[in-house]
Design an enzyme around this catalytic site. Structure first.
Site, short mmCIF file in Angstrom:
data_model
loop_
_atom_site.label_atom_id
_atom_site.label_comp_id
_atom_site.label_asym_id
_atom_site.label_seq_id
_atom_site.Cartn_x
_atom_site.Cartn_y
_atom_site.Cartn_z
N HIS A 179 -3.61 14.05 1.50
CA HIS A 179 -3.79 13.12 2.61
C HIS A 179 -2.56 13.09 3.51
O HIS A 179 -2.68 13.16 4.75
CB HIS A 179 -4.07 11.71 2.07
CG HIS A 179 -4.07 10.65 3.13
ND1 HIS A 179 -5.04 10.57 4.10
CD2 HIS A 179 -3.20 9.62 3.37
CE1 HIS A 179 -4.79 9.54 4.90
NE2 HIS A 179 -3.68 8.95 4.48
N GLN B 291 -2.53 2.08 15.21
CA GLN B 291 -1.52 2.62 14.31
C GLN B 291 -0.67 3.69 14.99
O GLN B 291 0.56 3.71 14.85
CB GLN B 291 -2.19 3.21 13.07
CG GLN B 291 -1.23 3.81 12.06
CD GLN B 291 -1.96 4.48 10.89
OE1 GLN B 291 -3.17 4.48 10.83
NE2 GLN B 291 -1.19 5.04 9.97
N GLU C 283 -10.01 3.89 4.49
CA GLU C 283 -9.22 4.68 3.55
C GLU C 283 -9.71 4.37 2.15
O GLU C 283 -9.69 3.21 1.71
CB GLU C 283 -7.72 4.36 3.68
CG GLU C 283 -7.14 4.86 5.00
CD GLU C 283 -5.63 4.80 5.06
OE1 GLU C 283 -5.06 5.54 5.88
OE2 GLU C 283 -5.02 4.03 4.30
N ASP D 258 0.84 -1.20 0.00
CA ASP D 258 0.00 0.00 0.00
C ASP D 258 0.88 1.25 0.00
O ASP D 258 1.84 1.34 0.79
CB ASP D 258 -0.91 0.01 1.23
CG ASP D 258 -2.03 1.02 1.09
OD1 ASP D 258 -2.57 1.17 -0.02
OD2 ASP D 258 -2.39 1.67 2.09
N GLU E 21 -9.35 12.26 8.66
CA GLU E 21 -9.29 13.61 8.10
C GLU E 21 -10.65 14.30 8.15
O GLU E 21 -10.74 15.49 8.48
CB GLU E 21 -8.82 13.55 6.65
CG GLU E 21 -7.44 12.98 6.44
CD GLU E 21 -7.20 12.67 4.98
OE1 GLU E 21 -6.79 13.59 4.24
OE2 GLU E 21 -7.46 11.52 4.56
N ARG F 260 -6.79 3.54 13.89
CA ARG F 260 -5.91 4.68 14.13
C ARG F 260 -5.26 4.65 15.51
O ARG F 260 -4.14 5.17 15.68
CB ARG F 260 -6.70 5.99 13.96
CG ARG F 260 -7.27 6.18 12.56
CD ARG F 260 -6.21 6.13 11.48
NE ARG F 260 -6.77 6.44 10.16
CZ ARG F 260 -6.11 6.36 9.04
NH1 ARG F 260 -4.85 5.96 9.04
NH2 ARG F 260 -6.68 6.65 7.89
N THR G 295 -8.40 -5.77 4.32
CA THR G 295 -8.38 -4.87 3.17
C THR G 295 -9.45 -5.38 2.20
O THR G 295 -9.41 -6.54 1.80
CB THR G 295 -7.01 -4.88 2.46
OG1 THR G 295 -6.00 -4.47 3.39
CG2 THR G 295 -7.01 -3.93 1.28
N ASP H 188 -8.76 0.33 2.58
CA ASP H 188 -7.70 -0.07 3.49
C ASP H 188 -8.15 0.27 4.91
O ASP H 188 -7.80 1.31 5.45
CB ASP H 188 -6.40 0.65 3.13
CG ASP H 188 -5.22 0.19 3.96
OD1 ASP H 188 -5.20 -0.98 4.36
OD2 ASP H 188 -4.31 1.00 4.21
N LYS I 154 -3.28 -2.00 10.29
CA LYS I 154 -3.72 -2.10 8.89
C LYS I 154 -3.99 -3.53 8.44
O LYS I 154 -4.79 -3.75 7.52
CB LYS I 154 -2.65 -1.51 7.97
CG LYS I 154 -2.31 -0.05 8.21
CD LYS I 154 -3.31 0.85 7.51
CE LYS I 154 -2.81 2.29 7.49
NZ LYS I 154 -3.70 3.16 6.71
N GLU J 231 -9.33 4.13 -1.56
CA GLU J 231 -8.19 3.98 -2.44
C GLU J 231 -8.59 3.27 -3.74
O GLU J 231 -9.68 2.71 -3.85
CB GLU J 231 -7.09 3.13 -1.77
CG GLU J 231 -6.65 3.64 -0.41
CD GLU J 231 -5.43 2.89 0.11
OE1 GLU J 231 -4.71 2.26 -0.72
OE2 GLU J 231 -5.19 2.93 1.32
#
Length: 401
Positions: free
Chosen positions: A123, A229, A188, A116, A349, A226, A246, A222, A242, A190
């Protein structure tokens, strides 16, 4: 003209023709192509017409087809197009059409490896401001190379698969780390690019040839924890935050369908090193628009055309050290975010780490995912003025076990 009539504005028209692995009732999974709201059972048609790829199209993944190489990809696409446009094939094809809602869709590829990337400047800047408020938002290397991490191919799942809330270590601002379910579960938005050609160890995929190695594109979520992470990612980057899941869309849109969707990158400053520049063929982005839906409410519309690094540059960088690539390799673009607040591709975000919760259509608010929440990502491409679909990827959060 075509004997198969589909509205000109249908996102699954003759310009799209994505591949998927489907089954009907108890039948064995096999390769199909979507047109309109139906699936063409090209495996059955190939078998009935003694097509040279009959055995390959009867496979339970797209990997055998990808292994045939770019010329076979092009010939297969031309053959499918002729099935739908040449009236002499109409009676045969009509016997092998199924409504999409009757089919069970499978993971379309056997994922060989998964990487990834982190290719959106917007971002990366937003995350840098949130995670490192007292430092530069972008790390010094970010505009010199496409940054990425290795994920786990074993936890790549097809759209519709539920996602169990992960557990792991979390570190509160004050106090010792604790173990438990993630409290800041995120998504996420993507794109995922599927490699259809191999390279040997010590070989390299040049940026000029990289697009020829990419078979097709999927939408990719993804999923990200948080809180796990934030505690683990220094100094080596994402790991348990992560690797738990996925999700990818069931339909793979061939790169051939996106040839007219290629556009110039927004601009790269400083100029990339030669192996990331080449003769310019690889310096093309894609005019693709995404949507993020949370429990049916559209909360964001990220534009892929805003991405800093191109897919070709990502693949060239992945292999420049001599790492081999394999048929079925999957690499993600990294979160897609635009300049506007409503173009951000993650809840981290969109809620600015929980400081600005999102309001949904039912009046409820979210900063991160709750058990029972359903996330759907959609995307369409502007291919020469025609909108074509990349499908969608959906997942629902189940409680931690």
């Amino acid at each position: 003209m075509s004997w198969y009539q589909v509205p000109e504005d249908h996102p699954y028209g003759l310009s799209a023709l994505p591949y998927g692995i489907f089954s009907i009732s108890a039948d064995a999974p096999r390769v199909g192509v979507r047109i309109g709201d139906e699936i063409v059972d090209i495996a059955a048609i190939a078998a009935q017409s003694a097509h040279s790829l009959a055995d390959i199209l009867a496979a339970e993944s797209l990997n055998p087809l990808m292994a045939q190489g770019p010329q076979a990809w092009a010939e297969t696409r031309e053959w499918v197009l002729s099935l739908l446009t040449n009236s002499e094939h109409e009676s045969l094809v009509r016997k092998h059409l199924y409504p999409v809602d009757r089919a069970t869709m499978q993971l379309p590829i056997v994922v060989a490896d998964y990487v990834d990337f982190y290719a959106s400047e917007q971002h990366a800047t937003n995350v840098g401001k949130i995670f490192r408020p007292n430092a530069d938002a972008l790390t010094p290397n970010w505009k010199h190379l496409p940054i990425g991490y290795h994920g786990r191919s074993s936890t790549v799942v097809v759209s519709g698969t539920d996602v169990v809330r992960p557990c792991g270590q979390r570190k509160p601002p004050d106090g010792a780390p604790t173990y438990g379910p993630s409290q800041r579960l995120d998504i996420e938005c993507e794109l995922g690019f599927i490699v259809g050609q191999t390279s040997s160890i010590g070989g390299r995929v040049s940026v000029d040839e990289a697009y020829d190695h990419i078979f097709g594109v999927v939408i990719l979520n993804d999923w990200s924890s948080r809180d796990l992470q934030a505690w683990e990612y220094v100094p080596l980057g994402p790991f348990l935050g992560k690797s738990f899941a996925t999700s990818i869309s069931a339909w793979v849109l061939p790169m051939a369908a996106l040839e007219t969707a290629k556009i110039d990158l927004p601009g790269q400053d400083p100029a990339p090193l030669d192996y990331l520049a080449g003769d310019g063929r690889g310096l093309k982005g894609l005019d693709i628009d995404c949507e993020v839906l949370l429990n049916g409410t559209v909360v964001s519309r990220p534009p892929y055309k805003a991405m800093y690094w191109s897919p070709a540059q990502m693949l060239a960088h992945l292999s420049v050290n001599g790492a081999a690539v394999s048929i079925g390799d999957l690499f993600g673009s990294g979160t897609i975010s635009g300049d506007a607040a409503d173009q951000r591709g993650s809840f981290l975000e969109l809620s600015w780490s929980g400081e600005q919760p999102m309001t949904l259509a039912d009046g409820s608010t979210r900063s991160f995912l709750e058990d029972g929440d359903t996330v759907t990502l959609r995307a369409t491409a502007n291919a020469g003025g025609t909108r074509i679909a990349l499908g969608e990827v959906t997942g629902t959060i189940l409680p931690a076990t």
